[in-house]
Design a protein around this motif. Structure first.
Motif, PDB file in Angstrom:
ATOM      1  N   GLY A 198      -1.140   1.242  -4.863  1.00 51.29           N
ATOM      2  CA  GLY A 198       0.026   0.235  -4.403  1.00 51.29           C
ATOM      3  C   GLY A 198       0.922   0.220  -5.363  1.00 51.29           C
ATOM      4  O   GLY A 198       0.982   0.809  -6.348  1.00 51.29           O
TER       5      GLY A 198
ATOM      6  N   ALA B 214      -7.420   3.529  -3.462  1.00 51.96           N
ATOM      7  CA  ALA B 214      -6.177   2.924  -2.569  1.00 51.96           C
ATOM      8  C   ALA B 214      -5.231   2.823  -3.736  1.00 51.96           C
ATOM      9  O   ALA B 214      -5.559   2.564  -4.961  1.00 51.96           O
ATOM     10  CB  ALA B 214      -6.624   1.430  -2.177  1.00 51.96           C
TER      11      ALA B 214
ATOM     12  N   THR C  29       0.932  -1.148  -0.009  1.00 49.30           N
ATOM     13  CA  THR C  29      -0.161   0.055  -0.051  1.00 49.30           C
ATOM     14  C   THR C  29       0.875   1.131  -0.015  1.00 49.30           C
ATOM     15  O   THR C  29       1.894   1.424   0.890  1.00 49.30           O
ATOM     16  CB  THR C  29      -1.023   0.016   1.293  1.00 49.30           C
ATOM     17  OG1 THR C  29      -1.683  -1.241   1.188  1.00 49.30           O
ATOM     18  CG2 THR C  29      -1.865   1.304   1.168  1.00 49.30           C
TER      19      THR C  29
END
Length: 182
Positions: free
Chosen positions: A81, A79, A46
Motif C-alpha cells: 500500500g 499486501a 492498497t
C-alpha cells in the motif's frame, strides 16, 4: 399411515447420519490460494491486493459425529500500500503476514466444508519513506503481532478441488480462492 411416515423419516435420518465426511478428515492435507478484498494491515491505500496462501493438516475427525474435524495450518499473505501524511510525507509499505491457524470444520451439507478458527502470527513490514515528516520524532513503523478470527466455507466441485470464501481480519477482510486436497 403414521407408521409408514415414521418409517420413512427414520430411514432418511439414518441415511443422512451414515453419509461419510468428504471434506476435512484426519491426516488430510489441503492447500489454498486466494485473493482478498480490503485489509486490516495498516498499509493505507492498497496498491497490491492481499494475496493469501494457506496449508492445513487434519489432526482429528469425528469429534461430535462423522461431519466434524479439526485442522492446523500455516498462512502466508502479502499486501502492498501507499500512505500519505499532510501531502509532505509518503510511505510505500510492503507487508508479509506469517501465521499459524487452528480451525474447526463441520460439514452441514455434502461437499460443503464450513469452518471457523483463529490465527496468530506476525506482520513483517518493509517501508520506504519519502518527503519531510510533519510530526515530532520518527515516522510511524508498521508490522507487529496479528491475531485473527475467521469464518469460511469451501465447496468441493471435484473430490480434490474446492472454491472457497473466507471472512476475517488478517491479511484480508474477505478472501476468494481455490483449494486442493492432496
Amino acid at each position: 399411515m403414521k407408521k409408514g411416515l415414521l418409517l420413512i423419516m427414520a430411514c432418511l435420518c439414518c441415511a443422512f447420519a451414515a453419509q461419510g465426511q468428504t471434506t476435512m478428515t484426519k491426516n488430510s492435507i489441503v492447500l489454498s490460494a486466494g485473493v482478498g478484498i480490503g485489509t486490516a494491515l495498516d498499509i493505507g491505500r492498497t496498491v497490491v491486493p492481499p494475496i493469501v496462501f494457506q496449508g492445513e493438516y487434519g489432526v482429528a475427525d469425528q469429534l461430535f459425529d462423522a461431519h466434524s474435524a479439526i485442522g492446523v495450518g500455516l498462512c502466508v499473505g502479502y499486501a502492498a500500500g501507499h500512505k500519505v501524511y499532510d501531502r509532505m510525507f509518503y510511505q510505500d509499505i510492503n507487508s508479509v503476514l506469517l501465521g499459524v491457524r487452528g480451525t474447526f470444520h463441520y460439514e452441514f451439507v455434502e461437499r460443503l466444508d464450513t469452518y471457523a478458527g483463529i490465527m496468530l502470527g506476525g506482520n513483517i513490514a518493509n517501508t520506504r519513506n519519502e518527503g519531510i515528516w510533519p510530526g515530532h520524532g520518527n515516522p510511524p513503523r508498521n508490522g507487529g503481532f496479528v491475531g485473527d478470527f475467521y469464518l469460511g466455507a469451501k465447496y468441493y466441485v471435484l473430490p480434490y478441488m474446492a472454491v472457497y470464501g473466507e471472512f476475517g481480519f488478517g491479511v484480508a477482510y474477505f478472501t476468494l480462492g481455490v483449494s486442493f486436497r492432496l
